[in-house]
Design an enzyme around this catalytic site. Structure first.
Site, PDB file in Angstrom:
ATOM      1  N   HIS A  35       0.833  -1.212   0.000  1.00  0.00           N
ATOM      2  CA  HIS A  35       0.000   0.000   0.000  1.00  0.00           C
ATOM      3  C   HIS A  35       0.861   1.254   0.000  1.00  0.00           C
ATOM      4  CE1 HIS A  35      -4.234  -1.159   0.150  1.00  0.00           C
ATOM      5  NE2 HIS A  35      -3.905  -2.169   0.925  1.00  0.00           N
ATOM      6  N   SER A 124      -1.770 -13.813 -10.970  1.00  0.00           N
ATOM      7  CA  SER A 124      -1.955 -14.580 -12.199  1.00  0.00           C
ATOM      8  C   SER A 124      -2.309 -13.652 -13.357  1.00  0.00           C
ATOM      9  CB  SER A 124      -3.057 -15.622 -12.012  1.00  0.00           C
ATOM     10  OG  SER A 124      -4.317 -15.009 -11.832  1.00  0.00           O
ATOM     11  N   SER A 125      -2.940 -12.527 -13.051  1.00  0.00           N
ATOM     12  CA  SER A 125      -3.337 -11.608 -14.129  1.00  0.00           C
ATOM     13  C   SER A 125      -2.097 -11.006 -14.796  1.00  0.00           C
ATOM     14  CB  SER A 125      -4.269 -10.516 -13.602  1.00  0.00           C
ATOM     15  OG  SER A 125      -3.684  -9.784 -12.557  1.00  0.00           O
ATOM     16  N   GLU A 160      -4.393  -3.681 -17.962  1.00  0.00           N
ATOM     17  CA  GLU A 160      -5.181  -4.048 -16.771  1.00  0.00           C
ATOM     18  C   GLU A 160      -6.027  -2.864 -16.288  1.00  0.00           C
ATOM     19  OE1 GLU A 160      -3.484  -6.899 -14.302  1.00  0.00           O
ATOM     20  OE2 GLU A 160      -4.959  -6.681 -12.712  1.00  0.00           O
ATOM     21  N   ASP A 172       3.407  -5.494 -10.337  1.00  0.00           N
ATOM     22  CA  ASP A 172       3.278  -6.891 -10.743  1.00  0.00           C
ATOM     23  C   ASP A 172       3.879  -7.116 -12.127  1.00  0.00           C
ATOM     24  OD1 ASP A 172       1.825  -6.824  -8.457  1.00  0.00           O
ATOM     25  OD2 ASP A 172      -0.094  -7.394  -9.362  1.00  0.00           O
TER      26      ASP A 172
HETATM   27  P1  ADP Z   1      -4.666 -12.503  -9.271  1.00  0.00           P
HETATM   28  O1  ADP Z   1      -4.406 -12.029  -7.872  1.00  0.00           O
HETATM   29  O2  ADP Z   1      -4.414 -13.962  -9.396  1.00  0.00           O
HETATM   30  O3  ADP Z   1      -3.953 -11.676 -10.279  1.00  0.00           O
HETATM   31  P2  ADP Z   1      -6.925 -11.255 -10.480  1.00  0.00           P
HETATM   32  O4  ADP Z   1      -8.370 -11.232 -10.098  1.00  0.00           O
HETATM   33  O5  ADP Z   1      -6.194  -9.989 -10.581  1.00  0.00           O
HETATM   34  O6  ADP Z   1      -6.233 -12.299  -9.497  1.00  0.00           O
HETATM   35  O7  ADP Z   1      -6.794 -11.956 -11.919  1.00  0.00           O
HETATM   36  C1  ADP Z   1      -7.393 -13.201 -12.150  1.00  0.00           C
HETATM   37  C2  ADP Z   1      -8.040 -13.193 -13.519  1.00  0.00           C
HETATM   38  O8  ADP Z   1      -7.008 -13.207 -14.543  1.00  0.00           O
HETATM   39  C3  ADP Z   1      -8.852 -14.430 -13.783  1.00  0.00           C
HETATM   40  O9  ADP Z   1     -10.165 -14.296 -13.302  1.00  0.00           O
HETATM   41  C4  ADP Z   1      -8.802 -14.505 -15.305  1.00  0.00           C
HETATM   42  O10 ADP Z   1      -9.722 -13.601 -15.875  1.00  0.00           O
HETATM   43  C5  ADP Z   1      -7.391 -14.025 -15.616  1.00  0.00           C
HETATM   44  N1  ADP Z   1      -6.458 -15.165 -15.653  1.00  0.00           N
HETATM   45  C6  ADP Z   1      -5.429 -15.405 -14.848  1.00  0.00           C
HETATM   46  N2  ADP Z   1      -4.781 -16.549 -15.183  1.00  0.00           N
HETATM   47  C7  ADP Z   1      -5.448 -17.059 -16.243  1.00  0.00           C
HETATM   48  C8  ADP Z   1      -5.298 -18.227 -17.066  1.00  0.00           C
HETATM   49  N3  ADP Z   1      -4.330 -19.126 -16.839  1.00  0.00           N
HETATM   50  N4  ADP Z   1      -6.181 -18.414 -18.064  1.00  0.00           N
HETATM   51  C9  ADP Z   1      -7.161 -17.524 -18.295  1.00  0.00           C
HETATM   52  N5  ADP Z   1      -7.348 -16.419 -17.572  1.00  0.00           N
HETATM   53  C10 ADP Z   1      -6.529 -16.172 -16.548  1.00  0.00           C
HETATM   54 MG    MG Z   2      -4.187  -9.581 -10.436  1.00  0.00          MG
END
Ligand code: ADP
Ligand code: MG
Length: 379
Positions: A35, A124-125, A160, A172
């Site tokens: 933050h 993951s995003s 994003e 990230d």
């Molecule tokens: P995180 O903390 O994991 O980044 P977010 O909500 O920011 O969580 O992002 C997750 C979103 O990113 C998923 O709901 C999907 O839309 C997309 N995403 C992430 N990884 C994948 C994947 N392997 N295949 C398809 N979409 C993905």
């Molecule tokens: Mg994310």
């Protein structure tokens, strides 16, 4: 690398034949500096071994076909992308194409596989965005050296923020594209400057344990915006551009605003402390800094939760050198710095504490400081 092999298999299954190439990008965890990005602060993320891989074959007909196991098949056109008309998960991939705006990109078949868990605080995003960005940039012959990667990271962040519509900083994406194995990355959110800081916990018989609290998603959207506003208001009242310029917050009259600002100012100081310790090879000294960060996030910034506090307290009581919540808060994950031999015992203690309080069963993962995005179908 399993995600990279899997995406080739998925590609052959979905589209037949072979891709032009396979690229992967890692998830991340932020060691310290929470933050503070929107206060021009400092943060210290590390990339992890868990990665998202994309296999891509160019097309010339303006069509983009996107496939990911467990997600809806999505076909769009480059014209849809230009009009920002892409729904669901595919927006993360298409948004990158939009943000890069490469005139010589005329479509592609693209498959995604990943071992970065979705929504567990490991980004993951960004892993998805950065794998797509590196793939498209390389296929179009753009610079993918460090300067090129800084630009790609900014494009992924715009994807994003402005295409998907999620307000985030650039941490990230910067770490996913620019990380170095065996290092954390000191990122200056004011200047965009970076420095690789040696961090090799295994060499010190230590491990970084990530604890996903598996807490249900709460309606806390407004909380992030509120904290951000408080931090901006505090800077305004102190007459500075951002809290990065502040050492003393005592002039703030409002006690809540004062605590919010104190978190930001002390957290930036803790990033400096952590870097000093790591530069000196004194990895164990990170422990108390993590503890102090958690206390500040819980008491001054008030973004922790019963699940996060339970995990952090139990980890510490069971011998962790330090622990803290990571990410925006109100759920998500915590991290604990542990003796490598104590990971089992600490995990068990966290499980027991959650069960005793009737909380969801946490999930555990040890992470190691890994390299950034790369092409993974070449030696
Ligand atoms: P995180 O903390 O994991 O980044 P977010 O909500 O920011 O969580 O992002 C997750 C979103 O990113 C998923 O709901 C999907 O839309 C997309 N995403 C992430 N990884 C994948 C994947 N392997 N295949 C398809 N979409 C993905
Ligand atoms: Mg994310």
């Amino acid at each position: 690398m399993s995600a990279c092999a899997d995406t080739r298999t998925l590609f052959a299954h979905c589209f037949g034949g072979s891709p032009d190439g396979v690229w992967c990008a890692p998830g991340r965890v932020n060691l310290i500096g929470e933050h503070v990005d929107y206060a021009d602060g400092l943060c210290l993320p590390m990339a992890i071994e868990q990665r998202t891989a994309v296999a891509v074959r160019r097309r010339a007909d303006g069509v983009v076909r996107l496939r990911s196991a467990g997600f809806a098949d999505t076909d769009v056109t480059v014209a849809d992308v230009a009009a920002r008309a892409v729904p669901g998960w595919a927006a993360y991939a298409a948004g990158v194409v939009w943000a890069l705006a490469l005139p010589d990109f005329a479509g592609a078949d693209l498959t995604v596989t990943s071992d970065v868990p979705v929504g567990a605080g490991l980004s993951s995003s960004a892993a998805l965005e950065c794998a797509v960005a590196l793939a498209v940039a390389e296929l179009c012959g753009r610079d993918t050296g460090d300067a090129g990667r800084a630009t790609l990271a900014s494009a992924c962040t715009r994807a994003e923020n402005d295409f998907v519509g999620v307000p985030t900083g650039s941490m990230d994406q910067q770490i996913s594209l620019r990380a170095r194995a065996g290092h954390a990355l000191l990122l200056d959110c004011r200047t965009g400057g970076i420095r690789h800081v040696p961090f090799d916990p295994a060499a010190h018989d230590l491990a970084v344990l990530v604890i996903d609290t598996a807490a249900p998603h709460r309606l806390v959207d407004g909380q992030y915006a509120q904290r951000r506003r408080a931090v901006e208001e505090a800077a305004r009242q102190l007459g500075v551009a951002s809290l990065r310029d502040v050492e003393d917050v005592s002039a703030l009259r409002d006690p809540i605003l004062r605590r919010r600002a104190r978190h930001v100012v002390t957290e930036i100081g803790r990033v400096r402390e952590a870097v000093t310790a790591l530069d000196a090879g004194d990895v164990r000294s990170l422990g108390p800094v993590l503890d102090a960060s958690h206390r500040s996030l819980r008491e001054d910034f008030e973004v922790s939760s019963v699940e996060l506090d339970s995990a952090v307290d139990a980890a510490r009581d069971a011998g962790a050198l330090g622990a803290r919540m990571v990410g925006g808060g109100f759920g998500g994950s915590a991290l604990a710095l542990c003796e490598a031999g104590a990971v089992e015992q600490i995990s068990r203690a966290v499980l027991t504490a959650a069960a005793r309080r009737g909380l969801p069963r946490p999930r555990f993962r040890t992470v190691t400081p890994a390299a950034g995005a790369r092409r993974c179908d070449r030696p």
